[in-house]
Design a protein around this motif. Structure first.
Motif, PDB file in Angstrom:
ATOM      1  N   ARG A 111      -5.518   6.558  -4.705  1.00 24.82           N
ATOM      2  CA  ARG A 111      -4.712   5.654  -3.878  1.00 24.82           C
ATOM      3  C   ARG A 111      -3.882   4.683  -4.728  1.00 24.82           C
ATOM      4  O   ARG A 111      -2.773   4.288  -4.337  1.00 24.82           O
ATOM      5  N   PHE A 128     -11.840   9.964   4.086  1.00 22.04           N
ATOM      6  CA  PHE A 128     -11.443   8.773   4.815  1.00 22.04           C
ATOM      7  C   PHE A 128     -10.243   9.047   5.714  1.00 22.04           C
ATOM      8  O   PHE A 128      -9.448   9.952   5.463  1.00 22.04           O
ATOM      9  N   ASP A 131      -4.618   5.372   6.161  1.00 20.34           N
ATOM     10  CA  ASP A 131      -4.561   3.916   6.060  1.00 20.34           C
ATOM     11  C   ASP A 131      -3.097   3.504   5.943  1.00 20.34           C
ATOM     12  O   ASP A 131      -2.393   3.942   5.023  1.00 20.34           O
ATOM     13  N   GLU A 133      -1.811   1.056   4.772  1.00 23.19           N
ATOM     14  CA  GLU A 133      -1.502   0.421   3.498  1.00 23.19           C
ATOM     15  C   GLU A 133      -1.036   1.439   2.461  1.00 23.19           C
ATOM     16  O   GLU A 133      -0.484   1.064   1.419  1.00 23.19           O
ATOM     17  N   TYR A 134      -1.273   2.717   2.756  1.00 23.19           N
ATOM     18  CA  TYR A 134      -0.806   3.808   1.890  1.00 23.19           C
ATOM     19  C   TYR A 134       0.075   4.715   2.751  1.00 23.19           C
ATOM     20  O   TYR A 134      -0.324   5.820   3.135  1.00 23.19           O
TER      21      TYR A 134
END
Length: 341
Positions: A111, A128, A131, A133-134
Motif C-alpha cells: 500500500r 482486506f 480502502d 485512502e488507496y
C-alpha cells in the motif's frame, strides 16, 4: 522445483481445455471502444510459479487478453515478499498501466507503493476490503465458494466412510471459505461426515502436501480435498478419490479426481480493463466477479467420472446450481479457520 518443463506443458493443456471458452465470453463483454484503443500494459507479480493453481488462473486470463490484443503482458514469478515492493516500483516506473498479483504477505508495504504511483492501477489479491485512502488499489480474491459447495455434494456422495481429509496452504480467509463451503456440501449428503483438516504453511510445496495427505489416508480418509498440489498424487498412489480446487487436474489423475471447483479470473480482469479504458478505475472489491452468477467459478466437467456419481447427488447439484445462479440460494461465506471434527 521438479520437472518445470513438464508442469508448464500440463498447464498449457489445461488452459486449452478449460480457459478459452470462458475467457472469450468474459472479454467479449468488454465495450467495443476498448478494442479500438491501444493495448493496456499489464504486469503480473507473483510470489509463486505461474503454474501454481491460484496464480495460474490470473496468468491464463492475462495471456488470453494479450492474445486478443487487449493488453501487453509481462510478469515476474517467484517474487519473495521482501522483494515485492521493489518489483512493484520497477513496473510502475516503467509506465505499466495495470499491475496484478497477490499481496497477502506484504499488505502494508504494498500500500505504501500504491500511494507513490497514483496514475498506476493496481488489482491485487488481498485479505482486506478496498480502502478509499488507496484510490488506485482494487482488491480481489477467489470467492469460488459456490463451486466448492457443489464439489462437496459430489464428494459426500462418493465417500463410503464419510472420513474426508483436507489439505490447505494457509488458514487465511481465501482458503477457509472454500473449505467451509466444501464441508457444507458434503454434509448435504453425509450429515455425520468427519473431516481431517491440516495446513502445510506453504503455497507451493507438493512433497509436504503429499506427506500430509498420506497421514490422513492412514487415519481412515477415503476422500481428499486437494487445495494444494501434491494431495492428488497421494490419493492416486493409495487408490482413493480426490476433489480438485481452482483448476481441473482430472486429465492428470483420470481415476482419482472426481470433480473440481474452477476459478475463472477472466470476468475480474475484464471488469478492470473496462474501467481503465473509460477512466473509472477506483478502489473497489473485485472479488464479487468470482461468484458463480458472475461467471467467475464453475464445477468442472465430470469427464472420466461421468455415469459414476449417484444420480440423486447430480440432481441436487443441478438444483443447487440453478438456485445459486438465480440468487434464490446463497452459499455461506465463512472465513473462520476450519478445524478437524
Amino acid at each position: 522445483m521438479t520437472d518445470r518443463k513438464t508442469m508448464l506443458a500440463q498447464m498449457t493443456r489445461r488452459r486449452m481445455l478449460l480457459g478459452s471458452a470462458g475467457l472469450t465470453v468474459a472479454f467479449g463483454m468488454l465495450p467495443g471502444s476498448l478494442f479500438a484503443q491501444d493495448p493496456i500494459s499489464v504486469a503480473g507479480i507473483y510470489t509463486v510459479p505461474v503454474e501454481q493453481q491460484w496464480v495460474s488462473r490470473i496468468h491464463v486470463a492475462a495471456e488470453a487478453a494479450a492474445e486478443q490484443g487487449l493488453i501487453t503482458y509481462t510478469f515476474s514469478e517467484n517474487t519473495a515478499n521482501t522483494d515485492y515492493p521493489r518489483v512493484m516500483r520497477e513496473y510502475a516506473e516503467q509506465g505499466v498501466q495495470l499491475i496484478v498479483g497477490e499481496i497477502f504477505g506484504v499488505e502494508q508495504e504494498a500500500r505504501e507503493v500504491v500511494l507513490d504511483y497514483p496514475d498506476t492501477a493496481f488489482l491485487l489479491g488481498s485479505s482486506f476490503m478496498p480502502d478509499p485512502e488507496y484510490p488506485n488499489l482494487a482488491v480481489f480474491d477467489n470467492y469460488i465458494q459456490d463451486a466448492s459447495y457443489l464439489s462437496g455434494i459430489i464428494a459426500g456422495a462418493m465417500s463410503e466412510t464419510g472420513n474426508i481429509g483436507m489439505v490447505g496452504g494457509f488458514p487465511i480467509p481465501e482458503v477457509n471459505r472454500l473449505m467451509h463451503a466444501f464441508m457444507a456440501g458434503v454434509r448435504e449428503i453425509k450429515p455425520e461426515a468427519e473431516f481431517q483438516v491440516s495446513f502445510i504453511g506453504s503455497w507451493f510445496d507438493p512433497p509436504k502436501a503429499k506427506e500430509t495427505a498420506f497421514a490422513m489416508i492412514e487415519n481412515g480418509a477415503d476422500m481428499l480435498y486437494a487445495e494444494r498440489f501434491g494431495v492428488s498424487d497421494a490419493a492416486q498412489e493409495k487408490g482413493i478419490l480426490a476433489i480438485g480446487n481452482v483448476i481441473d487436474t482430472q486429465s492428470d489423475y483420470p481415476d482419482t479426481v472426481v470433480a473440481s471447483a474452477l476459478w475463472d479470473f477472466g470476468p475480474t480482469l475484464a471488469a478492470a480493463l473496462a474501467r481503465i479504458g473509460d477512466g473509472s478505475f477506483a478502489a473497489d472489491n473485485y472479488g464479487l466477479y468470482s461468484f458463480m452468477k458472475e461467471g467467475g467459478c464453475s464445477l468442472a466437467p465430470l469427464g472420466t467420472f461421468d455415469g459414476k456419481i449417484p444420480q440423486d447427488a447430480l440432481d441436487m447439484v443441478a438444483a443447487k446450481q440453478a438456485a445459486i445462479t438465480s440468487g434464490e440460494f446463497t452459499v455461506e461465506i465463512d472465513d473462520s479457520e476450519p478445524t478437524s471434527s
